[in-house]
Scaffold this motif. Structure first.
Motif, short mmCIF file in Angstrom:
data_model
loop_
_atom_site.label_atom_id
_atom_site.label_comp_id
_atom_site.label_asym_id
_atom_site.label_seq_id
_atom_site.Cartn_x
_atom_site.Cartn_y
_atom_site.Cartn_z
N ILE A 12 0.84 -1.21 0.00
CA ILE A 12 0.00 0.00 0.00
C ILE A 12 0.87 1.25 0.00
CG2 ILE A 12 -1.65 1.35 1.34
CD1 ILE A 12 -2.81 -1.33 2.34
N PHE A 13 1.85 1.27 0.90
CA PHE A 13 2.74 2.43 1.00
C PHE A 13 3.55 2.60 -0.28
CE2 PHE A 13 6.92 4.20 1.91
CZ PHE A 13 6.59 5.39 2.53
N GLY B 115 2.98 1.53 -3.34
CA GLY B 115 2.16 1.91 -4.47
C GLY B 115 1.80 3.38 -4.44
N PHE B 116 1.43 3.88 -3.25
CA PHE B 116 1.09 5.30 -3.15
C PHE B 116 2.33 6.17 -3.35
CE2 PHE B 116 0.71 9.23 -0.73
CZ PHE B 116 -0.39 9.80 -1.36
N ARG B 117 3.45 5.78 -2.75
CA ARG B 117 4.71 6.54 -2.92
C ARG B 117 5.03 6.71 -4.39
NH1 ARG B 117 9.05 2.84 -1.20
NH2 ARG B 117 8.42 1.96 -3.21
N ARG C 185 3.07 6.51 -7.00
CA ARG C 185 2.06 7.32 -7.68
C ARG C 185 2.25 8.81 -7.35
NH1 ARG C 185 -3.42 8.11 -6.14
NH2 ARG C 185 -3.18 6.53 -4.50
N TYR C 186 2.54 9.11 -6.10
CA TYR C 186 2.71 10.50 -5.65
C TYR C 186 3.93 11.13 -6.33
CZ TYR C 186 2.74 14.34 -2.20
OH TYR C 186 2.70 15.56 -1.57
N GLN D 32 -6.04 16.19 -3.61
CA GLN D 32 -6.47 14.82 -3.32
C GLN D 32 -5.28 13.94 -2.93
OE1 GLN D 32 -8.58 13.73 -6.90
NE2 GLN D 32 -10.57 14.37 -6.07
N LEU D 33 -4.16 14.09 -3.64
CA LEU D 33 -2.97 13.29 -3.31
C LEU D 33 -2.44 13.65 -1.93
CD1 LEU D 33 -1.08 13.19 -6.73
CD2 LEU D 33 -1.90 11.21 -5.43
N GLU E 164 -4.67 12.07 0.61
CA GLU E 164 -4.34 10.65 0.70
C GLU E 164 -3.06 10.43 1.50
OE1 GLU E 164 -4.70 7.85 -2.66
OE2 GLU E 164 -5.45 9.56 -3.79
N LEU E 165 -2.08 11.30 1.26
CA LEU E 165 -0.80 11.18 1.96
C LEU E 165 -1.00 11.26 3.47
CD1 LEU E 165 2.32 11.17 2.17
CD2 LEU E 165 2.23 13.66 1.88
N LEU F 51 -2.99 8.27 4.83
CA LEU F 51 -2.18 7.04 4.88
C LEU F 51 -1.20 7.09 6.05
CD1 LEU F 51 -1.20 4.35 3.77
CD2 LEU F 51 0.25 5.61 2.15
#
Length: 503
Positions: free
Chosen positions: A281-282, A284-286, A288-289, A324-325, A328-329, A332
Motif C-alpha cells: 500500500i505504502f 504503491g502510493f509513494r 504514484r505520488y 487529493q494526493l 491521501e498522503l 495514509l
C-alpha cells in the motif's frame, strides 16, 4: 596546527537533485552536532518547500526555524575583508561550529560548473591549519559522476585549499552578492548548538509533520495557479538553458523533496519493508505520488518552452489532483502511525519475550575501521540502536566476499525468533546469508537460508530451536561491494524465569 571538526561523509544521504547545493551543506553542518540531524534537516527543508510558511520569506530566518527544532541556530558573522574572513573561519571552528560559506559556482575552480553556471553554492568548512595556512572544506559536488552509480548520496569529500584561494573565492563571490544576494553580502554563516532539540527520532519527526501540516495548502498548488503568469514573464526569455535552470529548481522543490520525505517516512516506520500488505500500500502510493509530480513539472517545462498557457479547467483539475494526493498522503500516514502504535502496545503488553542478543558476547570475521579511533565493531550490532551507521552497526572489511557475525548467548537458550536489520541503503542490503545455530561452534544447524534479499528488515521464526551460539553466515554481502553491514541482530525468546516455570 590542524584544528578539525570530524563529521560523516553522508554517502548514504541525498543528492543535489533532491534538495539543493546550499541546503545539503547546511544539513551536513547540522549533522556535525548529531549524525541524524542531516536527515532531520533535509526532511524539514523539504516540508518547508511544500507547505511551510517560511518558504518565500527571509532566507536566514527560514533556516533558523529549521535548525532551532534541532537545538541549533544559524550564526551570521559580518566579514569585511580577507583577514576578517580567515579570522571568522578559525574562530567558528574553535567554537565547534562548522562554517557555511556561500559562493558562486562561477568562482569555484575545483568544480565542473566553474565559469559555466552563475548560481549560489555553499562551501562547508570544517578544518584549518594555521601553520601551513590551509583551509579544509567538505565538498559534495566533487566526483558526482563517479559516485552517482555507486552511492546513494553525494559524499562530503575533503579538499585542502590555501588561505589565499579561499579568500579569492570569497572576494569574487561577495562582489556579485552586493546587488543580487544581500543576505550573503559580507556574511559568513556557521551552525552552532544552542539547546536541547525538539526532535529525538524519525518517528517524532513524522508525527509532528502530520499534525502540523495536515490542513495547509501545498505550495505546488500555488505554482500551478501562477503558471500562466510565469509563462508570460518568460515571453522575452529565449534562453532554453535559463528556463531549464528555473524548472530544475522547481523539480527539486516539489519532486526531489518528495523523494526525501518518503525516505524519512520509511526510516520512521522500518517495519514497512517486511510487512507485505502495508508495504505494498505504502509503496504503491509513494510511486504514484512521486511520478505525478515528476510528470507535472516535466509538462510545465515543455509548455513553457512552447509558450503554451493552461486553460482554466486544466488548472482547476490539477489543483484538485494535488489536493487529493496530499489528503491521501496524510490519511495514509495517520493509518500507518496508528498501526505502528497499536503493534508497539500489543508487543509491549505481551512482552514475555527477551532479546538474548543484548547480553551476548559478539565476534566477527573482521571489523571495518574508518580510522584508528573509529571502528564499526561487531558489538555494535547488538546495542539496541540502528540509526547511526558509525556508532550502531557492524561493518566487515571489504577484502573477501564471505563474512560472519557470531553471538555467544552465554548458555543454551530456547529461541523463538531472530530479527536482522540490514543497511537501509539500496545496493548495500545483505543479499545471501544463512542463519545458523550451535551448542559447540563445531556442528552448525541451519535456521534459515536467504537468497537475493531485498528487505531492510528480515524476521525468521525459530520456534523449537535451542542453541547457545547463533551465527549469521554471509556469502553475498551486497550488490555494490564485498562489505557486510548489519545494523542489529536480535535473538528473541522467553525469559529464563518463564522457561524455568515451564519446566
Amino acid at each position: 596546527m590542524l584544528v578539525a571538526l570530524e563529521m560523516d561523509y553522508y554517502s548514504e544521504g541525498y543528492r543535489t537533485m533532491h534538495s539543493n547545493c546550499v541546503d545539503l551543506p547546511m544539513a551536513g553542518a547540522a549533522g556535525f552536532h548529531q549524525y541524524e540531524n542531516y536527515f532531520y534537516y533535509t526532511f524539514l527543508y523539504a516540508v518547508m518547500m511544500n507547505w511551510g510558511e517560511a518558504a518565500d520569506g527571509d532566507w536566514v530566518a527560514s533556516r533558523r526555524s529549521i535548525l532551532n527544532k534541532l537545538g541549533l541556530t544559524l550564526k551570521v558573522t559580518e566579514v569585511l575583508d580577507a583577514a576578517g574572513l580567515l579570522y571568522a573561519i578559525r574562530m567558528n571552528i574553535d567554537q565547534q561550529c562548522p562554517v557555511v560559506m556561500i559562493a558562486n559556482y562561477n568562482d569555484l575552480f575545483f568544480l565542473s560548473q566553474y565559469r559555466t553556471v552563475v548560481d549560489d553554492h555553499a562551501v562547508l568548512i570544517t578544518e584549518y591549519d594555521s601553520a601551513r595556512r590551509l583551509i579544509v572544506i567538505r565538498e559534495n559536488q566533487l566526483n558526482k559522476e563517479v559516485t552517482l552509480n555507486v552511492m546513494k548520496g553525494e559524499p562530503f569529500f575533503k579538499l585542502q585549499l590555501t588561505e589565499e584561494l579561499i579568500a579569492d573565492i570569497w572576494n569574487k563571490s561577495n562582489a556579485s552578492f552586493k546587488e543580487i544576494r544581500n543576505y550573503c553580502y559580507n556574511k559568513l554563516f556557521s551552525v552552532a548548538k544552542i539547546g536541547e532539540p525538539e526532535v529525538h527520532s524519525y518517528l517524532e519527526l513524522v508525527e509532528d509533520f502530520v499534525e502540523s501540516n495536515k490542513n495547509r495548502s501545498s505550495h505546488l498548488i500555488e505554482a500551478v495557479e501562477r503558471f500562466n503568469d510565469n509563462v508570460s514573464l518568460m515571453e522575452g526569455l529565449n534562453d532554453a538553458n535559463a528556463i531549464a535552470v528555473e524548472f530544475e529548481t522547481m523539480r527539486r522543490s516539489y519532486h526531489g523533496s518528495a523523494i526525501i520525505m518518503f525516505d524519512i517516512f520509511e526510516k520512521a516506520l522500518p517495519w514497512l519493508s517486511s510487512h507485505e500488505e502495508w508495504g505494498q500500500i505504502f509503496g504503491g502510493f509513494r510511486d504514484r505520488y512521486i511520478k505525478f509530480r515528476y510528470h507535472l513539472i516535466s509538462s510545465f517545462h515543455a509548455d513553457t518552452l512552447r509558450r503554451k498557457l493552461l486553460p482554466p479547467d486544466r488548472i482547476f483539475q490539477l489543483t484538485v489532483e494535488i489536493s487529493q494526493l496530499d489528503t491521501e498522503l496524510f490519511s495514509l500516514l495517520r493509518k500507518l502511525l496508528t498501526h505502528h502504535h497499536k503493534e508497539r502496545e500489543s508487543h509491549n503488553a505481551a512482552q514475555a519475550w527477551t532479546n538474548y542478543a543484548a547480553c551476548a558476547e559478539v565476534s566477527a570475521d573482521s571489523e571495518y575501521s574508518l580510522d584508528p579511533e573509529t571502528v564499526c565493531q561487531a558489538s555494535q550490532a547488538v546495542n539496541g540502536r540502528w540509526e547511526n551507521w558509525v556508532m550502531d552497526s557492524w561493518h566487515s572489511d571489504t577484502a573477501r566476499p564471505v563474512h560472519w557475525l557470531l553471538l555467544d548467548l552465554l548458555k543454551q537458550r530456547d529461541i523463538l525468533r531472530v530479527v536482522i536489520r540490514h543497511s537501509p541503503a539500496p545496493g548495500y542490503i545483505t543479499m545471501d546469508y544463512e542463519l545458523q545455530g550451535s551448542n559447540d561452534t563445531e556442528q552448525w544447524e541451519q535456521i534459515a537460508a536467504v537468497r537475493n534479499n531485498e528487505s531492510v528488515l528480515t524476521v525468521h521464526e525459530a520456534d523449537g530451536c535451542s542453541f547457545r551460539y547463533i551465527r549469521l553466515y554471509i556469502t553475498y554481502p551486497a550488490q555494490n561491494d564485498f562489505q557486510a553491514r548489519i545494523y542489529e541482530l536480535e535473538v528473541w525468546g522467553l525469559p529464563d524465569i518463564t522457561q524455568a516455570s515451564k519446566i
